[in-house]
Design a protein around this motif. Structure first.
Motif, short mmCIF file in Angstrom:
data_model
loop_
_atom_site.label_atom_id
_atom_site.label_comp_id
_atom_site.label_asym_id
_atom_site.label_seq_id
_atom_site.Cartn_x
_atom_site.Cartn_y
_atom_site.Cartn_z
N ARG A 49 0.85 -1.19 0.00
CA ARG A 49 0.00 0.00 0.00
C ARG A 49 0.89 1.24 0.00
NH1 ARG A 49 -5.57 -0.84 3.41
NH2 ARG A 49 -6.16 -2.84 2.49
N ASP A 50 1.35 1.57 -1.18
CA ASP A 50 2.23 2.72 -1.36
C ASP A 50 1.72 3.55 -2.53
OD1 ASP A 50 4.96 3.89 -2.73
OD2 ASP A 50 5.11 3.77 -0.54
N VAL A 51 1.93 4.86 -2.44
CA VAL A 51 1.43 5.77 -3.47
C VAL A 51 2.00 5.42 -4.84
CG1 VAL A 51 1.37 8.17 -4.23
CG2 VAL A 51 1.10 7.61 -1.81
N SER A 52 3.24 4.98 -4.88
CA SER A 52 3.89 4.67 -6.15
C SER A 52 3.22 3.50 -6.87
CB SER A 52 5.37 4.35 -5.92
OG SER A 52 5.51 3.22 -5.08
N ASN A 53 2.44 2.71 -6.13
CA ASN A 53 1.78 1.55 -6.73
C ASN A 53 0.35 1.84 -7.20
OD1 ASN A 53 3.89 -0.31 -6.48
ND2 ASN A 53 3.35 -0.75 -4.34
N LEU A 54 -0.07 3.11 -7.11
CA LEU A 54 -1.44 3.45 -7.53
C LEU A 54 -1.73 3.08 -8.99
CD1 LEU A 54 -2.10 6.86 -5.72
CD2 LEU A 54 -3.36 4.71 -5.43
N PRO A 55 -0.83 3.38 -9.95
CA PRO A 55 -1.12 2.95 -11.33
C PRO A 55 -1.25 1.44 -11.47
CG PRO A 55 0.61 4.62 -11.31
CD PRO A 55 0.39 4.21 -9.88
N LEU A 56 -0.43 0.69 -10.75
CA LEU A 56 -0.53 -0.77 -10.79
C LEU A 56 -1.84 -1.25 -10.16
CD1 LEU A 56 3.12 -1.84 -9.87
CD2 LEU A 56 2.02 -1.93 -12.12
N ALA A 57 -2.25 -0.58 -9.09
CA ALA A 57 -3.51 -0.94 -8.45
C ALA A 57 -4.68 -0.70 -9.40
CB ALA A 57 -3.69 -0.14 -7.16
N ALA A 58 -4.61 0.41 -10.15
CA ALA A 58 -5.66 0.69 -11.13
C ALA A 58 -5.70 -0.38 -12.21
CB ALA A 58 -5.43 2.07 -11.75
N ALA A 59 -4.53 -0.83 -12.66
CA ALA A 59 -4.47 -1.89 -13.66
C ALA A 59 -5.07 -3.18 -13.12
CB ALA A 59 -3.03 -2.11 -14.11
N CYS A 60 -4.82 -3.46 -11.85
CA CYS A 60 -5.37 -4.67 -11.24
C CYS A 60 -6.90 -4.60 -11.13
CB CYS A 60 -4.77 -4.87 -9.84
SG CYS A 60 -3.01 -5.27 -9.84
N ALA A 61 -7.43 -3.37 -11.06
CA ALA A 61 -8.88 -3.18 -10.92
C ALA A 61 -9.62 -3.24 -12.25
CB ALA A 61 -9.16 -1.86 -10.22
N LEU A 62 -8.90 -3.37 -13.35
CA LEU A 62 -9.55 -3.39 -14.67
C LEU A 62 -10.62 -4.49 -14.79
CD1 LEU A 62 -6.64 -2.63 -17.18
CD2 LEU A 62 -8.70 -1.27 -16.78
N PRO A 63 -10.38 -5.72 -14.31
CA PRO A 63 -11.43 -6.75 -14.46
C PRO A 63 -12.67 -6.49 -13.63
CG PRO A 63 -9.25 -7.73 -14.02
CD PRO A 63 -9.14 -6.27 -13.73
N LEU A 64 -12.57 -5.58 -12.65
CA LEU A 64 -13.70 -5.37 -11.74
C LEU A 64 -14.90 -4.75 -12.43
CD1 LEU A 64 -14.65 -5.56 -8.81
CD2 LEU A 64 -13.68 -3.29 -8.41
N GLY A 65 -14.66 -3.80 -13.35
CA GLY A 65 -15.78 -3.12 -14.01
C GLY A 65 -16.69 -4.07 -14.77
N PRO A 66 -16.16 -4.85 -15.72
CA PRO A 66 -17.02 -5.81 -16.43
C PRO A 66 -17.69 -6.83 -15.51
CG PRO A 66 -14.95 -5.49 -17.60
CD PRO A 66 -14.81 -4.80 -16.29
N ALA A 67 -16.97 -7.23 -14.45
CA ALA A 67 -17.54 -8.22 -13.53
C ALA A 67 -18.73 -7.64 -12.77
CB ALA A 67 -16.46 -8.69 -12.55
N VAL A 68 -18.60 -6.41 -12.29
CA VAL A 68 -19.71 -5.76 -11.58
C VAL A 68 -20.89 -5.54 -12.53
CG1 VAL A 68 -20.44 -3.64 -10.41
CG2 VAL A 68 -18.25 -4.69 -9.84
N SER A 69 -20.59 -5.16 -13.76
CA SER A 69 -21.64 -4.96 -14.76
C SER A 69 -22.41 -6.26 -14.98
CB SER A 69 -21.03 -4.48 -16.07
OG SER A 69 -22.00 -4.44 -17.10
N ALA A 70 -21.70 -7.36 -15.14
CA ALA A 70 -22.36 -8.65 -15.33
C ALA A 70 -23.17 -9.05 -14.11
CB ALA A 70 -21.31 -9.72 -15.65
N ALA A 71 -22.66 -8.72 -12.92
CA ALA A 71 -23.40 -9.01 -11.69
C ALA A 71 -24.71 -8.22 -11.64
CB ALA A 71 -22.54 -8.68 -10.48
N LEU A 72 -24.63 -6.93 -12.00
CA LEU A 72 -25.85 -6.11 -12.04
C LEU A 72 -26.86 -6.68 -13.03
CD1 LEU A 72 -24.21 -2.56 -12.02
CD2 LEU A 72 -25.57 -3.56 -10.17
N TYR A 73 -26.37 -7.09 -14.18
CA TYR A 73 -27.23 -7.66 -15.22
C TYR A 73 -27.90 -8.94 -14.72
CZ TYR A 73 -28.63 -9.36 -19.85
OH TYR A 73 -29.36 -9.82 -20.92
N ALA A 74 -27.13 -9.81 -14.10
CA ALA A 74 -27.67 -11.09 -13.63
C ALA A 74 -28.68 -10.88 -12.50
CB ALA A 74 -26.53 -11.99 -13.17
N LEU A 75 -28.37 -9.98 -11.58
CA LEU A 75 -29.28 -9.73 -10.46
C LEU A 75 -30.57 -9.05 -10.94
CD1 LEU A 75 -26.64 -8.51 -7.86
CD2 LEU A 75 -27.95 -10.65 -7.75
#
Length: 229
Positions: A49-75
Motif C-alpha cells: 500500500r504505497d502511493v507509487s503503486n497506484l497505477p498498478l492498483a488501477a491496472a489490477c482493478a480493470l477486471p472489476l468493471g465488467p464483472a460488476v456490470s455482469a453481476a448487475l445484469y444477472a441480479l
C-alpha cells in the motif's frame, strides 16, 4: 397433471421460494465475481500500500468493471421461480453483451481517479496549497458518481455511449436519492478497503452489487418510462 403444474407454480410464487431464489442467485453471482476478478485481485493483494503503486492498483482493478456490470445484469434479470434459475448463464450473457461499453466507461474512470489520487498524494512535494485537496476530492467524487450511474445504465440498457454519459450526468441531479445512496455505498466500500482489505470487498461483491441495483431503482424506472419508447 394440472394439479402438479399448479403445485409447482404455487411453490415458485411464495415469498420463501422467492427469497431462496434470490439467495441462490446472489451466491452464484458472488462465485462468478470471484472467478472473473481473481487475476487482478491476487495481483492487488501482492502490492504494497504505497502511493507509487497506484497505477498498478488501477491496472489490477480493470477486471472489476465488467464483472460488476455482469453481476448487475444477472441480479436485475434474475427469475423469482426457483424451478427456473440460470444465474450463471445470465451473468455470462451480460458480461459478453456489456463488455465493450463498460470498458469505455471503466478505463477512463480508473485513469481519472489515479491521476487525482496521485495529485492528492504529492500536494506537499509540489508546494501546492493544502486547500487544493478540497476541489480535487470534489472532482473525484463527482467523476466517480457519474461513472457509477453510467455503469448501471450500460449494464441494463442499450444506448449509444454518449447517451449513457449524458443520462449518467443528468440523473446525478435528477435523482438525488440515487446519488446519495451511491455516495453512501462508495463510502462503505472505501471504509471496508481501508479497515479490512480489497478481498473483503470482493467477497461481499454480489451483496454490494445488489445494494447498488436496489438504490438505483428510481433511475432505472425513470429511464424505462421516459427514454425507452
Amino acid at each position: 397433471m394440472s394439479d402438479v403444474f399448479g403445485a409447482r407454480r404455487q411453490f415458485g410464487d411464495g415469498p420463501l421460494s422467492r427469497a431462496a431464489a434470490l439467495v441462490y442467485t446472489v451466491l452464484v453471482v458472488e462465485l462468478l465475481l470471484l472467478v472473473t476478478t481473481a487475476p487482478g485481485l491476487v495481483a492487488l493483494m501482492l502490492l504494497e500500500r504505497d502511493v507509487s503503486n497506484l497505477p498498478l492498483a488501477a491496472a489490477c482493478a480493470l477486471p472489476l468493471g465488467p464483472a460488476v456490470s455482469a453481476a448487475l445484469y444477472a441480479l436485475h434479470h434474475q427469475r423469482p421461480d426457483p424451478t427456473d434459475l440460470h444465474p450463471a448463464r445470465v451473468f455470462w450473457r451480460g458480461y459478453r453483451a456489456n463488455l465493450a461499453d463498460v470498458l469505455r466507461i471503466w478505463v477512463p474512470l480508473l485513469l481519472w481517479l489515479t491521476v487525482i489520487a496521485m495529485n492528492l498524494a504529492h500536494l506537499p512535494a509540489a508546494s501546492v496549497p493544502r486547500w487544493w485537496a478540497a476541489p480535487l476530492v470534489l472532482v473525484g467524487a463527482g467523476v466517480t458518481l457519474v461513472g457509477v450511474n453510467a455503469l448501471v445504465i450500460a449494464s441494463l440498457f442499450s444506448f449509444r455511449f454518449r447517451d449513457i454519459l449524458r443520462l449518467a450526468r443528468y440523473f446525478l441531479v435528477r435523482a438525488p436519492s440515487v446519488t446519495l445512496g451511491n455516495a453512501g455505498l462508495l463510502v462503505a466500500v472505501a471504509a471496508l478497503t481501508v479497515l479490512a482489505s480489497e478481498a473483503v470487498v470482493v467477497a461481499l461483491g454480489a451483496v454490494l452489487a445488489l445494494a447498488l441495483l436496489v438504490g438505483s431503482r428510481p433511475m432505472i424506472t425513470a429511464i424505462r418510462k421516459e427514454f425507452i419508447g
